[in-house]
Design a protein around this motif. Sequence first.
Motif, PDB file in Angstrom:
ATOM      1  N   VAL A 203      11.508  -0.885   1.994  1.00 10.55           N
ATOM      2  CA  VAL A 203      12.456  -1.363   2.241  1.00 10.55           C
ATOM      3  C   VAL A 203      12.251  -2.732   1.271  1.00 10.55           C
ATOM      4  O   VAL A 203      13.037  -3.342   0.681  1.00 10.55           O
ATOM      5  N   SER A 204      11.034  -3.601   1.520  1.00 11.79           N
ATOM      6  CA  SER A 204      10.778  -4.250   0.733  1.00 11.79           C
ATOM      7  C   SER A 204       9.809  -4.601   0.820  1.00 11.79           C
ATOM      8  O   SER A 204       8.690  -3.977   0.886  1.00 11.79           O
ATOM      9  N   ASP A 205       8.668  -5.635   0.700  1.00 11.13           N
ATOM     10  CA  ASP A 205       7.195  -5.629  -0.183  1.00 11.13           C
ATOM     11  C   ASP A 205       6.232  -5.449   1.495  1.00 11.13           C
ATOM     12  O   ASP A 205       5.354  -4.824   1.574  1.00 11.13           O
ATOM     13  N   THR A 206       7.061  -5.331   2.981  1.00  6.16           N
ATOM     14  CA  THR A 206       6.559  -5.303   3.905  1.00  6.16           C
ATOM     15  C   THR A 206       7.253  -4.816   4.890  1.00  6.16           C
ATOM     16  O   THR A 206       7.151  -4.644   6.306  1.00  6.16           O
ATOM     17  N   GLU A 207       7.874  -3.928   4.598  1.00  7.00           N
ATOM     18  CA  GLU A 207       9.329  -2.983   5.280  1.00  7.00           C
ATOM     19  C   GLU A 207       9.231  -1.464   4.730  1.00  7.00           C
ATOM     20  O   GLU A 207       9.553  -1.499   3.903  1.00  7.00           O
ATOM     21  N   VAL A 208       9.289  -0.735   6.014  1.00 11.53           N
ATOM     22  CA  VAL A 208      10.035   0.314   5.096  1.00 11.53           C
ATOM     23  C   VAL A 208      10.678   1.112   6.270  1.00 11.53           C
ATOM     24  O   VAL A 208      10.809   0.851   6.750  1.00 11.53           O
ATOM     25  N   LYS A 209      11.379   2.186   5.307  1.00 14.99           N
ATOM     26  CA  LYS A 209      12.061   2.767   6.032  1.00 14.99           C
ATOM     27  C   LYS A 209      12.153   4.382   6.389  1.00 14.99           C
ATOM     28  O   LYS A 209      11.111   5.104   5.802  1.00 14.99           O
ATOM     29  N   MET A 210      12.178   4.563   7.493  1.00 12.90           N
ATOM     30  CA  MET A 210      11.511   6.169   8.071  1.00 12.90           C
ATOM     31  C   MET A 210      12.629   7.121   8.250  1.00 12.90           C
ATOM     32  O   MET A 210      13.802   7.190   9.358  1.00 12.90           O
ATOM     33  N   GLU A 211      12.193   7.829   8.728  1.00 18.47           N
ATOM     34  CA  GLU A 211      12.975   9.582   8.081  1.00 18.47           C
ATOM     35  C   GLU A 211      12.843  11.456   9.123  1.00 18.47           C
ATOM     36  O   GLU A 211      11.662  11.249   8.174  1.00 18.47           O
ATOM     37  N   LEU A 212      13.200  11.116   9.896  1.00 21.74           N
ATOM     38  CA  LEU A 212      12.810  12.163  10.948  1.00 21.74           C
ATOM     39  C   LEU A 212      13.927  12.951  10.287  1.00 21.74           C
ATOM     40  O   LEU A 212      15.188  13.246  11.301  1.00 21.74           O
ATOM     41  N   PHE A 213      14.330  14.199   9.965  1.00 19.48           N
ATOM     42  CA  PHE A 213      15.754  15.011  10.262  1.00 19.48           C
ATOM     43  C   PHE A 213      14.910  16.016  10.518  1.00 19.48           C
ATOM     44  O   PHE A 213      13.975  17.128  10.170  1.00 19.48           O
ATOM     45  N   ILE A 214      15.919  16.067  11.912  1.00 16.90           N
ATOM     46  CA  ILE A 214      15.738  16.848  12.713  1.00 16.90           C
ATOM     47  C   ILE A 214      16.453  18.461  12.727  1.00 16.90           C
ATOM     48  O   ILE A 214      16.013  19.536  12.986  1.00 16.90           O
ATOM     49  N   ASN A 215      17.418  18.679  12.119  1.00 15.10           N
ATOM     50  CA  ASN A 215      18.480  18.903  11.746  1.00 15.10           C
ATOM     51  C   ASN A 215      19.022  20.445  12.758  1.00 15.10           C
ATOM     52  O   ASN A 215      19.358  20.978  12.585  1.00 15.10           O
ATOM     53  N   GLY A 216      19.008  19.709  14.132  1.00 15.92           N
ATOM     54  CA  GLY A 216      19.958  20.493  15.166  1.00 15.92           C
ATOM     55  C   GLY A 216      19.027  21.710  16.320  1.00 15.92           C
ATOM     56  O   GLY A 216      19.549  22.339  16.852  1.00 15.92           O
ATOM     57  N   ASN A 217      17.804  21.930  15.257  1.00 12.97           N
ATOM     58  CA  ASN A 217      17.033  22.948  15.602  1.00 12.97           C
ATOM     59  C   ASN A 217      16.670  23.250  16.993  1.00 12.97           C
ATOM     60  O   ASN A 217      16.693  24.138  17.432  1.00 12.97           O
TER      61      ASN A 217
ATOM     62  N   ALA B 183       7.966  -2.719   9.717  1.00 11.85           N
ATOM     63  CA  ALA B 183       7.341  -3.310   9.894  1.00 11.85           C
ATOM     64  C   ALA B 183       5.985  -3.335   9.349  1.00 11.85           C
ATOM     65  O   ALA B 183       5.379  -2.314  10.024  1.00 11.85           O
ATOM     66  N   VAL B 184       5.015  -3.323   8.561  1.00 11.60           N
ATOM     67  CA  VAL B 184       4.010  -2.674   8.161  1.00 11.60           C
ATOM     68  C   VAL B 184       3.096  -3.529   7.989  1.00 11.60           C
ATOM     69  O   VAL B 184       3.274  -4.651   7.562  1.00 11.60           O
ATOM     70  N   LYS B 185       1.846  -3.942   8.883  1.00 10.69           N
ATOM     71  CA  LYS B 185       0.568  -4.504   8.295  1.00 10.69           C
ATOM     72  C   LYS B 185      -0.370  -4.127   8.619  1.00 10.69           C
ATOM     73  O   LYS B 185      -0.817  -2.386   8.454  1.00 10.69           O
ATOM     74  N   LYS B 186      -1.628  -4.725   7.854  1.00  9.37           N
ATOM     75  CA  LYS B 186      -2.491  -4.486   6.857  1.00  9.37           C
ATOM     76  C   LYS B 186      -3.629  -4.499   7.770  1.00  9.37           C
ATOM     77  O   LYS B 186      -3.856  -5.770   8.115  1.00  9.37           O
ATOM     78  N   GLU B 187      -4.793  -3.705   8.387  1.00 11.34           N
ATOM     79  CA  GLU B 187      -5.409  -3.616   9.296  1.00 11.34           C
ATOM     80  C   GLU B 187      -6.629  -3.339   8.672  1.00 11.34           C
ATOM     81  O   GLU B 187      -6.597  -3.562   7.069  1.00 11.34           O
ATOM     82  N   THR B 188      -7.741  -3.524   8.762  1.00 16.94           N
ATOM     83  CA  THR B 188      -9.125  -3.183   8.279  1.00 16.94           C
ATOM     84  C   THR B 188      -9.110  -1.788   7.304  1.00 16.94           C
ATOM     85  O   THR B 188      -9.370  -2.114   6.346  1.00 16.94           O
ATOM     86  N   ASP B 189      -8.832  -0.863   8.577  1.00 11.64           N
ATOM     87  CA  ASP B 189      -9.267   0.404   7.352  1.00 11.64           C
ATOM     88  C   ASP B 189      -7.587   1.119   7.198  1.00 11.64           C
ATOM     89  O   ASP B 189      -8.204   1.897   7.164  1.00 11.64           O
ATOM     90  N   ALA B 190      -6.942   0.478   7.812  1.00  9.78           N
ATOM     91  CA  ALA B 190      -5.810   1.353   7.772  1.00  9.78           C
ATOM     92  C   ALA B 190      -4.464   0.112   8.072  1.00  9.78           C
ATOM     93  O   ALA B 190      -4.260  -0.729   7.937  1.00  9.78           O
TER      94      ALA B 190
END
Length: 182
Positions: A83-97, A110-117
């Motif tokens: 979405v931006s340099d520090t943001e993402v959009k998450m999509e989980l499609f369950i499809n009603g099953n 919001a995405v943050k960089k930790e030491t190794d993750a």
Amino acid sequence: MKKNLLYLWALICSVSLLTACSSDDDNTVNDETTPPEEEAVVTAPDVVGTYWGNLDISMLPDGSDQEVVIADGLPKFITFSQVSDTEVKMELFINGNILKFGDIVIDKCAVKKETDASTFTGQQDLTFQGDAAALGTCATSIEGTVQSGNATMNIQVKVPTLKQTVKVTFSGVKQVEESGKD
């Protein structure tokens, strides 16, 4: 006439003394107590991609500590798009099953960089459509980690009309996109 020239000369001199250069107009305070501005860290690309893994879904009635398992090890894809340099959009499609309330989409995590993750968090009120419209607005939160191409996350959806919280946990691996070259 000499008097007028003298006044004119005095006026020119006084105007030139009061004129400043543009570099003199810097009103910023540069002292050692003011920290330098930090450069924005681009973190979103560390998370972006499609992950294949397993969902565990459970329901926890309000006021209870007993979870009811709805699905265990359900194979699913989850997608993160930038979405931006520090943001993402998450999509989980369950499809009603399994769950009739449908897909879970969080527009900004919001995405943050930790030491190794990289860690991500997000919240959004979801209003479901179709058969799930009677559920009303559900407060949804997400938190997770991506490390070395492996993603883990927890999603909680509070469903006030049913007086319960739906918990979704995911563990998966990032899928490698094919380059299309032979």
